[in-house]
Motif scaffolding. Structure first.
Motif, short mmCIF file in Angstrom:
data_model
loop_
_atom_site.label_atom_id
_atom_site.label_comp_id
_atom_site.label_asym_id
_atom_site.label_seq_id
_atom_site.Cartn_x
_atom_site.Cartn_y
_atom_site.Cartn_z
N VAL A 47 12.15 -60.45 30.57
CA VAL A 47 12.24 -59.15 30.30
C VAL A 47 10.89 -58.73 29.69
N LEU A 48 10.51 -57.31 29.83
CA LEU A 48 9.27 -56.79 29.23
C LEU A 48 9.69 -56.74 27.65
N ALA A 49 8.54 -56.99 26.87
CA ALA A 49 8.92 -56.79 25.44
C ALA A 49 9.20 -55.32 25.17
N TYR A 298 10.06 -54.07 40.19
CA TYR A 298 11.41 -53.95 39.79
C TYR A 298 12.24 -55.26 39.24
N LEU A 299 11.72 -56.36 39.57
CA LEU A 299 12.21 -57.63 39.14
C LEU A 299 11.88 -58.01 37.56
N LYS A 300 12.57 -58.30 36.75
CA LYS A 300 12.42 -58.58 35.47
C LYS A 300 11.29 -59.85 35.53
N SER A 301 11.43 -60.59 36.20
CA SER A 301 10.67 -61.87 36.34
C SER A 301 9.26 -61.93 36.71
N THR A 302 8.89 -60.81 37.47
CA THR A 302 7.90 -60.78 38.21
C THR A 302 6.68 -60.85 37.30
N ASP A 344 11.19 -48.70 32.79
CA ASP A 344 10.85 -50.16 33.01
C ASP A 344 10.24 -50.32 34.20
N THR A 345 10.56 -50.17 35.37
CA THR A 345 9.97 -50.52 36.40
C THR A 345 8.53 -49.81 36.56
#
Length: 499
Positions: A47-49, A298-302, A344-345
């Motif tokens: 995830v993004l911090a 939009y993927l958290k893993s990107t 977030d995206t």
């Protein structure tokens, strides 16, 4: 929660992270709605911090800013294109007209009846070809495709991303019983009916493109053999590998880069494996990629996935081709692997784009943990209909932190977001008119993604575009309003009433 951007310059994340400020502006006030918050993902999901900066929407355009408030970027479009665009966006943004239009297109895209097949019904073909097909597609043959591409380049676009619309459609039994298809009559059928047509169409697409254009490649369109291998993260089967090798060799020979499309997460890891394999083989010229992978913000893993691929490129000495998009499988990918909110995206997209343009690690795109890796050479294609992200990329490119040797292009779908595309074209024209040779070379290259194929072959593509317009009503209305304003501007001009 919705909020209004204030009418002042806002701080944006720049190449060097949150402590560096970059002033950006917009022409209008916009109300932003984030998606409803979903439960947090499992702990093992990247995830993004929480402390990562949120990229606010800029608010105002001063006269000296790159986006030109008093100019008319849409003036570069022929009147016929403006009127067709206005008609299409008016239907797509109408709660009364859109549902029956979608129902009709859905029937046409999936019907087996000859009377509903545009390739067999001349009247239906003529009607569609003069309306929706003309809005989104390049043509049915080489002459029509080249005429469309030449028209776009005459407007001022650098080139096109050309795709072949034909899709391999599997029945329910074939979909649920995927197998290796590598022996006996089934293997022969897969090669004859699936791999062969896909390879022939893609090779013709590469031949139709000119040096400097791009060609989009969609592996799920190959059929069962590809889907089975991708789902199980296997190397390309022998007949498919031969086809991909031939396509990549022709693309390298013609200097037509290939964009390997992102797809649903069920097969994306396999696509990433194939993409890296072909990048190692063909991306040997420093700073100039022939093979691009696609990354969905939009993927958290990107960020972690792209970071690992950048590290591989740095370690192994090849150029990483990166096409960055927000994402196209919101309705198909598991919800918990997608960012909880639109903000977030946006933060992920803008942060990744900034790092790529500047060739530096940042607060979103970080070096792999425990590795001291230098940022490698990259070639970048930003796919975005978001006006603020496009303006932001332009501003970063013009900043001192940008790596001016990095190939950078920005693209939108043909028939959509023309107000965004034409602002890019207008800005490039102004720079070419006023700037020195270096500034002209640094101008961001503007592209349109467009497909070709018979009217019948393009129906499923047209249906997806219609659903995309439905799902982005605010953006579609913005495009409609921009076209209507352009029509009124030209009418006033014809009467001598222009400002």
């Amino acid at each position: 929660m919705p909020y209004d951007a204030p009418q002042s310059a806002l701080t944006q994340q720049s190449c060097n992270g949150p402590n560096q400020k970059l002033r950006l502006f917009s022409t209008t006030r916009r109300r932003i709605h984030s998606s409803s918050t979903r439960p947090s993902p499992p702990a093992d999901q990247p995830v993004l911090a929480a402390a990562a900066p949120v990229n606010h929407i800029p608010a105002e355009v001063p006269a000296e800013s790159p986006p030109m408030a008093k100019s008319a970027p849409l003036s570069v479009l022929p009147l016929s294109m403006v009127l067709r665009n206005l008609a299409t966006t008016s239907i797509s943004s109408s709660p009364i007209l859109l549902p029956p239009s979608l129902a009709i297109m859905n029937v046409l895209a999936h019907s087996n009846q000859a009377v509903l097949n545009p390739d067999k019904n001349p009247l239906l073909r003529w009607l569609l070809k003069k309306t929706f097909y003309a809005q989104f597609c390049a043509g049915e043959n080489a002459a029509e495709v080249r005429r469309t591409i030449d028209g776009l380049k005459k407007i001022g676009f650098t080139g096109v991303i050309l795709g072949y619309a034909r899709e391999i459609v599997l029945n329910e039994a074939q979909t649920h019983n995927l197998s290796a298809c590598d022996e006996g009559p089934v293997a022969e059928e897969c090669v004859r009916n699936e791999i062969g047509p896909w390879a022939a169409g893609t090779l013709e697409t590469v031949r139709l493109a000119s040096p400097g254009d791009f060609v989009a490649l969609k592996f799920s369109g190959v059929g069962r053999l590809a889907l089975y291998a991708l789902k199980n993260r296997l190397p390309p089967p022998k007949p498919l590998r031969a086809a991909i090798d031939e396509i990549c060799a022709l693309a390298a020979e013609r200097d037509v880069p290939l964009l390997f499309d992102a797809e649903q997460t069920a097969i994306q890891a396999g696509i990433d494996d194939w993409t890296l394999e072909y990048q190692r083989k063909f991306n040997t010229i420093p700073g100039h990629a022939i093979i691009y992978g696609t990354y969905q913000a939009y993927l958290k893993s990107t960020p972690a996935t792209l970071s690992a691929h950048l590290a591989a490129a740095a370690t192994e000495g090849f150029t990483l081709g990166v096409k960055l998009v927000r994402g196209a499988y919101l309705g198909a990918d598991p919800r918990h692997i997608i960012h909880d909110t639109k903000a977030d995206t946006d933060n992920a997209y803008n942060g990744i784009a900034a790092s790529l343009i500047c060739r530096t690690w940042g607060s979103v795109l970080k070096a792999p943990a425990g590795q001291d890796v230098k940022f490698p050479r990259v070639s970048v294609m930003l796919g975005s209909h978001n006006l603020e992200s496009v303006r932001r990329a332009r501003a970063i490119r013009d900043s001192e932190q940008a790596d001016r040797d990095t190939e950078l292009a920005i693209a939108q779908l043909q028939g959509m977001a023309d107000e965004v595309s034409c602002e890019l074209v207008h800005a490039s024209r102004e720079r070419a008119r006023e700037g020195n040779a270096r500034e002209k070379e640094d101008a961001i290259k503007a592209y349109k993604y467009i497909v070709w194929g018979t009217t019948g072959e393009c129906m499923k593509y047209l249906l997806r575009r219609a659903y995309e317009n439905r799902d982005a009503v605010a953006r579609t209305r913005s495009g409609r309003d921009a076209m209507w304003s352009e029509v009124k501007r030209r009418f006033r001009g014809a009467l001598g009433l222009s400002a």
